[in-house]
Design an enzyme around this catalytic site. Structure first.
Site, PDB file in Angstrom:
ATOM      1  N   ASP A  64      -6.609  93.465  52.673  1.00 18.32           N
ATOM      2  CA  ASP A  64      -7.208  92.788  51.523  1.00 18.32           C
ATOM      3  C   ASP A  64      -7.488  93.710  50.340  1.00 18.32           C
ATOM      4  OD1 ASP A  64      -7.066  90.340  52.722  1.00 18.32           O
ATOM      5  OD2 ASP A  64      -9.160  90.289  53.368  1.00 18.32           O
TER       6      ASP A  64
ATOM      7  N   ASP B 139     -14.209  96.145  57.977  1.00 19.68           N
ATOM      8  CA  ASP B 139     -13.249  95.201  57.426  1.00 19.68           C
ATOM      9  C   ASP B 139     -12.947  95.647  56.006  1.00 19.68           C
ATOM     10  OD1 ASP B 139     -12.600  92.660  55.764  1.00 19.68           O
ATOM     11  OD2 ASP B 139     -12.337  92.013  57.845  1.00 19.68           O
ATOM     12  N   SER B 140     -11.709  95.517  55.565  1.00 20.75           N
ATOM     13  CA  SER B 140     -11.376  96.032  54.237  1.00 20.75           C
ATOM     14  C   SER B 140     -12.099  95.280  53.127  1.00 20.75           C
ATOM     15  CB  SER B 140      -9.865  95.995  54.004  1.00 20.75           C
ATOM     16  OG  SER B 140      -9.395  94.684  53.822  1.00 20.75           O
ATOM     17  N   SER B 141     -12.605  94.086  53.407  1.00 25.44           N
ATOM     18  CA  SER B 141     -13.394  93.366  52.402  1.00 25.44           C
ATOM     19  C   SER B 141     -14.684  94.116  52.081  1.00 25.44           C
ATOM     20  CB  SER B 141     -13.732  91.963  52.900  1.00 25.44           C
ATOM     21  OG  SER B 141     -12.560  91.194  53.086  1.00 25.44           O
TER      22      SER B 141
ATOM     23  N   ARG C 247      -8.038  89.957  31.122  1.00 27.52           N
ATOM     24  CA  ARG C 247      -6.787  89.382  31.631  1.00 27.52           C
ATOM     25  C   ARG C 247      -6.330  88.257  30.696  1.00 27.52           C
ATOM     26  NH1 ARG C 247      -6.480  87.173  36.765  1.00 27.52           N
ATOM     27  NH2 ARG C 247      -4.379  88.013  36.972  1.00 27.52           N
TER      28      ARG C 247
ATOM     29  N   GLN D 132      -2.177  88.263  32.936  1.00 31.57           N
ATOM     30  CA  GLN D 132      -2.386  87.490  34.154  1.00 31.57           C
ATOM     31  C   GLN D 132      -1.088  87.337  34.951  1.00 31.57           C
ATOM     32  OE1 GLN D 132      -4.445  83.773  33.387  1.00 31.57           O
ATOM     33  NE2 GLN D 132      -5.729  84.712  31.822  1.00 31.57           N
ATOM     34  N   CYS D 133       0.045  87.623  34.313  1.00 27.99           N
ATOM     35  CA  CYS D 133       1.334  87.551  35.010  1.00 27.99           C
ATOM     36  C   CYS D 133       1.452  88.723  35.977  1.00 27.99           C
ATOM     37  CB  CYS D 133       2.494  87.604  34.022  1.00 27.99           C
ATOM     38  SG  CYS D 133       2.523  86.235  32.856  1.00 27.99           S
TER      39      CYS D 133
ATOM     40  N   THR E 108       0.555  95.619  44.906  1.00 28.57           N
ATOM     41  CA  THR E 108      -0.472  94.584  44.940  1.00 28.57           C
ATOM     42  C   THR E 108      -0.189  93.647  46.108  1.00 28.57           C
ATOM     43  OG1 THR E 108      -1.673  92.983  43.544  1.00 28.57           O
ATOM     44  CG2 THR E 108       0.728  92.937  43.431  1.00 28.57           C
TER      45      THR E 108
ATOM     46  N   THR F 219      -7.252  94.729  60.239  1.00 30.43           N
ATOM     47  CA  THR F 219      -6.593  93.909  61.258  1.00 30.43           C
ATOM     48  C   THR F 219      -5.799  94.739  62.252  1.00 30.43           C
ATOM     49  OG1 THR F 219      -6.456  92.028  59.751  1.00 30.43           O
ATOM     50  CG2 THR F 219      -4.953  92.016  61.621  1.00 30.43           C
TER      51      THR F 219
END
Length: 343
Positions: free
Chosen positions: A91, A58-60, A247, A279-280, A167, A14
């Site tokens: 991303d 794009d970072s995707s 996870r 998952q936390c 993250t 972006t």
């Protein structure tokens, strides 16, 4: 005196997009346009040069192939520059910063990733401040001439983070990143306030050893109430699979389902490595805290402790990419290689 030098590497994202006024769509534009939108860069008393991916992405679309390209660019230019700034889409930025922290073994110069939530040409863009701050930190020196930071980091909004501790937490706000289990290396306000206790130790005699091979035969799967063990069995029985990020709930808990436990044991008997990740977003995996987690520890599953998903994933890719045995990978998942985990 030789001026401090910084190499800016533009991958896309972006921060390097501009709006097509006819269609309203965001389109990539070249790095020269990026510099023209941030003339403040010329106020730095630095030797700043730039290099761009031939085709910004794009970072995707970021893959280990692009990580290899970044490692190659940095290693080939390592002796020429005091610091590096990587412009990257948000991303997958945390995946790239985590991967580079392992792939750039022996790093003792700053590699700072940054990007933006709004294109650099937008009136309210966050790209300008992020880019300017990243350059300043990449060039920052201590009184003895050593770099202020000498590791892979992410600069975003008002904080400097360790690259393998970060993250993405928000897709809309400028404070898009966080480091849930590790304090920021610096806070960015009217001045940059570094946190020396969080910054990795500078190793003057360290020699950069770049690694390019990453083994992607890894999978992530998450527990949920009602997960069918036979489906897990179908996934984990793949002969190509080498590593699994499992996870779990809370501090590393899983249901007391013997069929599921037997499936996990069977995968490990086939030489697969299973890492328990909560998952936390924040907290620590304590497999021995409750019986629901103890059954996993007794099965030979290794605790991911407080690693982010991005760090655990890229660490597995890195270790298997070095051709290590499953036993050795299990051992090293329990070792801090680049400050990615609290032991």
């Amino acid at each position: 005196m030789k001026r401090t030098s910084v190499l800016i590497i533009y991958t896309g994202g972006t921060i390097g997009m501009i709006q097509n006024h006819e269609t309203g769509a965001l389109e990539s534009f070249n790095f020269e346009h990026l510099l023209s939108h941030v003339p403040e860069i010329r106020q730095f008393n630095l030797a700043i040069e730039a290099i761009a991916f031939e085709t910004p992405i794009d970072s995707s679309d970021m893959t280990p192939t692009e990580w290899q390209k970044l490692v190659r660019i940095i290693s080939e230019n390592y002796s020429k520059y005091d610091g590096f700034v990587i412009l990257h889409g948000t991303d997958t930025m945390a995946f790239t910063s985590s991967a580079l922290s392992f792939m750039l073994e022996g790093l003792n110069k700053p590699v700072i990733l940054t990007g933006s939530q709004l294109p650099i040409g937008a009136l309210r863009t966050d790209g300008k401040s992020n880019l300017i701050t990243a350059i300043e930190i990449a060039a920052a020196k201590r009184p003895d001439g050593s770099p202020m930071v000498s590791e892979v980091c992410v600069v975003f909004h008002d904080k400097l983070f360790r690259g393998n501790r970060v993250t993405k937490i928000d897709s809309d706000n400028f404070s898009a990143f966080d480091s849930p289990n590790y304090p920021p290396l610096a806070t960015l306000g009217t001045e940059i306030k570094y946190n020396p206790a969080s910054i990795g130790e500078y190793r003057k005699d360290a020699v950069l050893t770049p690694h390019e091979e990453m083994d992607t035969r890894i999978i992530i799967f998450s527990l949920f109430p009602g997960l069918r063990p036979e489906i897990v069995d179908n996934v984990l029985s793949s002969p190509d699979l080498k590593g699994i990020l499992f996870r779990t709930f809370g501090s590393g808990n899983a249901p007391k389902n013997m069929r599921l436990i037997e499936t996990l044991k069977s995968a490990m008997a086939d030489g697969k490595v299973i890492v328990n990740i909560s998952q936390c977003m924040s907290g620590y995996v304590h497999q021995e805290r409750y019986g629901a987690g103890l059954q996993l520890a007794d099965s030979g599953i290794v605790s991911g402790r407080d690693m982010t998903l991005e760090a655990a994933l890229t660490k597995l890719m890195f270790l298997f990419g070095r051709g290590l045995t499953s036993e050795r990978v299990l051992e090293l998942m329990d070792v801090s290689l680049a400050g990615e985990v609290t032991i």
